[in-house]
Structure formats: C-alpha cells, structure tokens
Design an enzyme around this catalytic site. Structure first.
Site, PDB file in Angstrom:
ATOM      1  N   ASP A 154       0.840  -1.199   0.000  1.00 51.53           N
ATOM      2  CA  ASP A 154       0.000   0.000   0.000  1.00 51.53           C
ATOM      3  C   ASP A 154       0.874   1.247   0.000  1.00 51.53           C
ATOM      4  O   ASP A 154       2.021   1.198  -0.475  1.00 51.53           O
ATOM      5  CB  ASP A 154      -0.939  -0.035   1.210  1.00 51.53           C
ATOM      6  CG  ASP A 154      -2.312   0.536   0.892  1.00 51.53           C
ATOM      7  OD1 ASP A 154      -2.378   1.727   0.523  1.00 51.53           O
ATOM      8  OD2 ASP A 154      -3.308  -0.191   0.993  1.00 51.53           O
ATOM      9  N   HIS A 224      -4.005   6.179   2.618  1.00 51.25           N
ATOM     10  CA  HIS A 224      -4.657   4.951   2.137  1.00 51.25           C
ATOM     11  C   HIS A 224      -4.142   3.717   2.879  1.00 51.25           C
ATOM     12  O   HIS A 224      -4.923   2.879   3.341  1.00 51.25           O
ATOM     13  CB  HIS A 224      -4.402   4.827   0.633  1.00 51.25           C
ATOM     14  CG  HIS A 224      -5.194   3.773  -0.067  1.00 51.25           C
ATOM     15  ND1 HIS A 224      -4.781   2.460  -0.133  1.00 51.25           N
ATOM     16  CD2 HIS A 224      -6.356   3.831  -0.764  1.00 51.25           C
ATOM     17  CE1 HIS A 224      -5.653   1.763  -0.842  1.00 51.25           C
ATOM     18  NE2 HIS A 224      -6.621   2.564  -1.231  1.00 51.25           N
ATOM     19  N   SER A 563     -10.941  -0.877  -2.304  1.00 47.38           N
ATOM     20  CA  SER A 563      -9.775  -0.802  -1.412  1.00 47.38           C
ATOM     21  C   SER A 563     -10.163  -1.015   0.040  1.00 47.38           C
ATOM     22  O   SER A 563      -9.403  -1.575   0.830  1.00 47.38           O
ATOM     23  CB  SER A 563      -9.088   0.565  -1.534  1.00 47.38           C
ATOM     24  OG  SER A 563      -8.246   0.639  -2.636  1.00 47.38           O
TER      25      SER A 563
END
Length: 782
Positions: A154, A224, A563
C-alpha cells in the site's frame, strides 16, 4: 555528467555517440522493464541468481554489463521467484525475451489504488439472515490471531496511530524474518509488537547516472495504507469518529494479528517493479497473508505472465500465503473486474446500514428533501437562502441549457450564481464535482445541490462548503418548488449519521463486475464486503485531509472503494488462519465463499445500488459472513498441480509453465487441454462459457470434510433457472474417517431450445448444521 564519466566509461560513451551519428539517429529511448524468470530452482543460491540477472543484461549489450549493470538494475527478485527490473531499450527488451529461462518481459506498469460500524453490521446481518449457522459458529472464539501476520502492499503506514499500539500483545512470532526500514522520517523504534515490519521501495525511476541514495520512508503521507491496515488488523479504538460522524469503536477484522507494511505506492501510483519486490520480500519475511488494495486498469489489463500482482500472488500462494485483492472501482460496467487470477481471493464492495444524511429544506413550509453527503454546513437551518437551477443561470453567449443545468465549467453567469444555492445535475462523464464546486465558489455560490442517482449512498466529502446530493426524484420536488414561486429559497443542513438504514447491504455502484475477460470459466469477484464510507485510521499529515474550520486534523477518515472492502476480508482470513494454522489459501477462500450471506437486513435477496437483484457477477458468492467462516463444514482444496493444469488449459505451454514454477522435468500439459476445462478447477463456484442448447457439460468437484465430526452426510439442494437442467451425481455425500474427501459431478444441459444470455443458480450441500453453497453461472456462446 561528471559522475558518469568518472566510471571510466568515456571511450564507450564516445563510441555510442559515433555509432548513433553513423546510423543517422539518436540512441533509442530507454524505459524500465520487468524481466520475469519464473520460480527459483531448489539448489540455486542467491549469489547465482544475482549473477544470472547480470549475465542476461550483459548478454544483450556489453554497455549494461559489469559495473553498469548495477546502475541499470532497479530491483532484483530472488526469494520467492526470479527476475529483475532494469532500464534498457525496446530492442534490448526484444532480445532478452529470447534468452533461456526468461518467461516474460514487459514495461514496468503503474497500477492504481482502489480507493467501526462495518464490523457490527456484518455480525448483525449474519445473525439476522442465517441464525442457525451463526449459532453454531458462536461456539468458536472470535478473538485471537496474535500469531497471524498480515502484510499489506500500500502507501505506507502512520505508526503513531492508536490503531497500531501493541499493548497486550506477546512476543513477535519467531518465524518473522522481516525488518523495520529506516527512512528520512522513520526509524526502527516506530515498529513494535503490532507493527512488526515496514519496508519501502524506490517509487521514482532513478537516473542510471546517479549514485545510490537513501531516500524515502515507510511513512504514509497519503493515508490509504494507514486506513487499510487499521481495517484489517487495527486494535479497538474507542470514541472514534470523523468530526463526530460515524462515532463508535473502530477496530480491525483481526485485532490481535501483527501488521507488516510494504510501501509500494506514492502520489504517482504503484510501479509494478516495486509491487514485485514487495511480494518477493513478503515471501521471505514470513507473512501469513497479503492484503492488496490496488490493481491494473480494467481497460488495459495485462495477461497473467505480465501482471505483477498475478505473478507475485502465484508464488506467494505456492508458499501457503493467502492473497486478498480488491476487484477494482470500474463498475457497474460488466467485465470490469481485475485481480481475477484463480489463486487470488477477489473482493467487491458493498454498503453497510449507515447513511450520512444532509437534507435540503425548502421554503413555503414544504417538507425537507433527503440528501446525502458529508458536509459541516454553517448555513442557517431555516430556508432563507436564494435557490437557483443551473439552467436558469446560463451564459447566453457560450452555453446551452443542458450544459448549464449540469453546471458545466464555463457555462454559467456568475452574477446569477452569486449569493445563491445552485442546483446542478451530474452524470458520470461530467467534469468532477470538485471542479464544478471550485468554479461555483469562485462565482460566489453559498452552496450546491447535486442531482446524482448513481452515487446515492456513497457520501462524498465536502467538509466546510455546504453541498449535498439528491436523487432525480428528490430533484423533481425541488424543481417543482422553484417553478412555483418567484423567489425560491432553501438551506442545506449539516450531515447527521443515520444507523440501521435499510436495505443493506447493496452492491456499490463503483464495484467492478464480472465476468472476467481473461477467462469467463472462473467466476469473479469471489465475495463482497463493506467498502462504502468506512471509518478507519488516518495520517496526521496536515496535507492529507481538508479539515473543517477551526478543527485539528482528524485521526480517522471515511473512505469508499474496493480498497476498503479488501482489508475486511483480509482481517477475516487472518482470523480463520489463526484458528486453522494448517489450512491452505484455497481452504480459507472456500470457507469465506461457501458461507457467504445472500440476504440483506430486510431478509430479502441482496440487490445492487440500482435495486436489481445482485448476481454472482456483482457480488460473487455473497456478502462475507464473519461467523460462518469459522465453521464451514466442507472446503474445496486446490493444490499446486491443479493450478498448473489451469495454466495448461488457459493456453500456456509446458515449457513456459516449467519456467514459471521451476518444477523438475517430467511435467506435461494434458493433450486435451482447453479453456472449457478451466471449469473443472476445484473452485468454490462454477462458471461455464460458450454453452449451447445442444450439449451437456459435466463439471467435477471434490469436497473435504472439516466439520466437527468425521462422519457426516450432506445432501444437495439445487436452485436453477427454468431454462437449465442441473443434476448432481451423487446427490448425497457420505464422509467418514476413511473418506474425508468426496467427489461429485454436476451435469448442465438446456431445458429450452431458446437459450441465450447468462443464467445464475446455486448448489448447496447441507447436513442440517452446515450449509455449503456454491453459486454457478452458465453463459451461452452468443
């Protein structure tokens, strides 16, 4: 330039320049390429692998051999598989493809990110819709998992987040071989017994003339990776919220698992070369599973031997590592699912029963029109602000009514917008809402109402500027009011959190759909999970989030995307692994798929965002059931030879497969290998393509008993559309101490000559305690 000449390469440089001049053209442009060389032979040492990479480079052009090879090489893969990423020309890439031991050569792709209450909702839904199985699973512990290691590829991680505290955790598992890399703003002290590893990779293409530099950090500047990590395995954090919205306790799916972060993404995307490096390191480090919330575009999707995620996942699964990936955010378009290799657990996104409501109050004592968005409006709660429809503010000289009604850029007269709330239609292919809002704010608008049916339930975040979104039905009421009075007024209320919203779950509009275009004889996505407005930890980087006036940066954020769905499944997979350490990735996937929930919180079949019944192309085997997965009854195992036969059926040659797997000589693809036979892979779902009304297709499956008792009898229940005849032989499976695995066949034939399109159904095996469900799809040739 002096650094380059200092290598003693001036004669070579001069010869290359002369050569270019003689040919009348400049030296061909170089790109970063990935050279994939398959599995690592058992007796190959790391040194010999590194040397083999240098030899391949040197063999095509002496200028990148020797010392220069170290400059050209960007990444080397030497733990789980062999290969490297390097900078060279297209002609050199073509030459490398012909070298012995090379499986594929492809330009380094840039992949994209597929970017609390969700866990409570999953538990409640599983109990409400499947009380019998939930009661059985209730006897299984839902905590634990401290020896399970979840790796994530990530954007990095914010280690100071409360979600990553290690209080109460025991020693780090002794099998862990990973490291906590030092970076410009990161040290080994940032890791602990929760965050046990952190690596980063050079996300910029280095100039080959540069000397090695210590750049970068595992720290997450985008948010994220922190969000997905805390969703998968963050510890419980009480009183979490996004400025008061979605308040409650935020926790991960396997709160006592360990986390290892592999930072492969930056602001410009996720290079395939870094993704492969992370896979290679994760295999050597000792992770139990990988959560990967990124992927290729559905438009330009590579084949399996040129897809860094498919390649890395293949070798990870071969080492017993479960790989969970997001399905992509290109829905609701059919055939948009990515990360569809059969060794990957592919996850679509669904809504939960939480709604962020921001209503429009109209003048004239009219009732409020329901809207949804995230804003912290400071407008008065009474309808006292002038309201205008975009079409009424058209620039006479340069726009038409349609453009103005959508508030398209450069279509509105600012003098008519100033001081008003603007009502604007919005379609998927319009300019982004953010660009529209920026222009409206510049014109002096005090608020905006978007009309958007597609994105209802996915609350966009507008923070301080008063914005909400209404459906076409709601907009009709607003327009009727505008037409009924000379001076329409309204206001936009600040967002409130609405819980127990029904119906939920629904398949999110953006969630990518099947069938997979690579092979429609495998059903993808595999499972659905919460991916809409998920609350999870966030960075404390002041640039990473827009904050309401007077507020500090929130420790949590609300995001939507597959996601967010992916780490929900990864967390549950980690829990399964912790209680069944010997289970294979295929068994874990089977437990998740065959126990999937089919009904919503109104106890009726799950629908898509448009209200239509959700098919397996939308949601795979259903919504993940966090209780049922711990006691699935039966599982469908897939071993290495099954995946090899899949590759044969897909079309790869014996020679290529031998290179990919580095298996001893003697393996041969079956002479009758064909894409139709892919349906025989022992998958928890069944997919047939190119089916005709004149044939009978037979599919074989083998189920393994993992229930409480060695002796068990399962009976088949078939749900099939009237156009198909589906028969299971035998229709009763008898398991015993000597028969732990039992095979059966499914016969598909047409019961109508007018067979056209796609047909969905299911086969469920039951012993009155467990229900083991496999969805199927039959797709006709036309």
């Amino acid at each position: 330039m002096s650094g380059f000449l200092g290598l003693g390469l001036l004669p070579l440089l001069l010869s290359l320049l002369l050569s270019a001049g003689a040919n009348g053209k400049e030296e061909e442009k170089e790109n970063v390429y990935i050279v994939y060389m398959g599995g690592i032979p058992l007796l190959t040492s790391e040194i010999s692998i590194e040397e083999s990479h240098s030899r391949v480079l040197a063999s095509i052009n002496p200028r990148i051999g020797g010392q220069r090879a170290n400059k050209s090489l960007i990444h080397q893969y030497k733990h789980g598989f062999s290969g490297f990423a390097a900078r060279f020309s297209k002609d050199e890439a073509d030459a490398i493809r012909l070298k012995e031991g090379v499986v594929s050569v492809f330009v380094d792709p840039i992949y994209e990110l597929h970017t609390t209450r969700s866990w409570d909702f999953l538990q409640e839904t599983s109990v409400e819709t499947d009380s019998g199985r939930a009661a059985v699973a209730a006897s299984f512990p839902l905590s634990g998992g401290s020896d399970t290691i979840v790796g994530l590829l990530d954007t990095g991680i914010w280690p100071e987040s409360e979600s990553f505290r290690d209080s109460g955790l025991g020693p780090i598992p002794s099998r862990w071989k990973g490291i906590c890399m030092k970076g410009s703003d990161f040290s080994s002290s940032n890791c602990n017994k929760k965050l046990i590893g952190a690596r980063f990779y050079n996300l910029e293409e280095p100039d080959p003339t540069d000397s090695p530099r210590d750049e970068g950090s595992p720290r997450d500047d985008l948010g994220h990776g922190t969000h997905t990590s805390s969703t998968a395995a963050g510890i419980p954090v009480m009183d979490a919220s996004f400025y008061g919205l979605a308040d409650g306790t935020a926790t991960g799916g396997s709160a006592s698992s360990r986390i290892a972060m592999y930072k492969v993404c930056g602001s410009d995307g996720c290079p395939g070369s870094a993704i492969l490096s992370a896979f290679d390191d994760a295999i050597a480090d000792g992770v139990d599973l990988l959560s990967i919330s990124l992927g290729a575009s559905s438009i330009l999707r590579p084949d399996f031997d040129a897809d860094p995620i498919a390649i890395g996942a293949f070798h990870a699964v071969a080492k017993g590592i479960t790989v969970v990936c997001s399905a992509g955010n290109d829905g609701p378009k059919a055939g948009s699912v990515v990360n569809a290799a059969p060794w990957i657990l592919t996850v679509g996104a669904t809504t939960i029963d939480r709604y962020f409501e921001s209503d429009v109050v109209l003048g004239g004592n009219r009732k409020a029109v329901k809207g949804d968005a995230i804003n912290f409006s400071k407008l008065k709660k009474s309808a006292s602000y002038p309201l205008i429809y975009g079409a009424s503010a058209r620039l006479n000289s340069s726009s038409d009514d349609a453009s103005a009604s959508h508030c398209d850029l450069d279509s509105l007269d600012g003098t008519k917008i100033k001081g008003r709330i603007a009502l604007c239609k919005h379609f998927e292919n319009d300019s982004s809402k953010i660009l529209k809002i920026d222009e409206l704010k510049t014109m002096g608008a005090i608020g905006t109402i978007f009309v958007d049916d597609m994105e209802r339930l996915v609350a966009s975040s507008y923070i301080s500027f008063p914005v909400t979104e209404v459906t076409t039905e709601g907009a009709k009421e607003i327009l009727e009011y505008i037409d009924s009075t000379e001076n329409p007024v309204a206001t936009i209320l600040p967002t409130i959190t609405v819980k127990k919203y029904k119906p939920a779950p629904e398949v999110a509009y953006f969630s990518s759909r099947g069938p997979t275009l690579q092979t429609s004889n495998i059903l993808k996505p595999d499972i659905g999970a919460p991916g809409v407005n998920i609350l999870a930890s966030w960075t404390q980087n002041n640039d990473s989030i827009v904050t309401p006036s007077g507020e500090k940066v929130s420790h949590f954020n609300l995001l939507s995307g597959t996601s967010m769905a992916c780490p929900h499944v990864a967390g549950i997979a980690a829990k399964i692994k912790s209680w069944n350490p010997s289970w294979s990735p295929a068994a874990i996937r089977s437990a998740i798929m065959t126990t999937g929930t089919q009904k919503n919180n109104e106890n009726v079949p799950i629908t898509t965002d448009s209200g239509s019944a959700a098919t397996p192309y939308d949601i795979g085997a259903g919504e993940i059931n966090p209780t049922g997965v711990l006691n699935p009854g039966l599982v469908y195992e897939i071993d290495a030879k099954d995946y090899l036969q899949f590759l044969c059926n897909y079309g790869y040659t014996t020679d290529t497969i031998t290179k990919i797997t580095a298996i001893p000589s003697g393996f041969e693809c079956s002479k009758n290998s064909s894409k139709d036979l892919i349906s025989n892979l022992n998958y928890p779902s069944i997919a047939l393509s190119n089916f005709t009304a004149k044939e009978t297709r037979v599919v074989t499956r083998a189920a393994k008993n993992v229930g409480d008792t060695e002796t068990a009898t399962y009976v088949a229940d078939i749900k099939s559309p009237k156009e198909l005849s589906v028969k299971v032989v035998p229709d009763k499976l008898q398991f015993s101490e000597s028969a732990k695995i039992v095979s059966y066949q499914v016969f598909f034939s047409a019961s109508s000559t007018q067979l056209k399109g796609e047909y969905f159904g299911s086969i469920t095996w039951s012993d009155e305690t467990h229900r083991v469900r496999s969805p199927f799809v039959v797709k006709t040739a036309d």
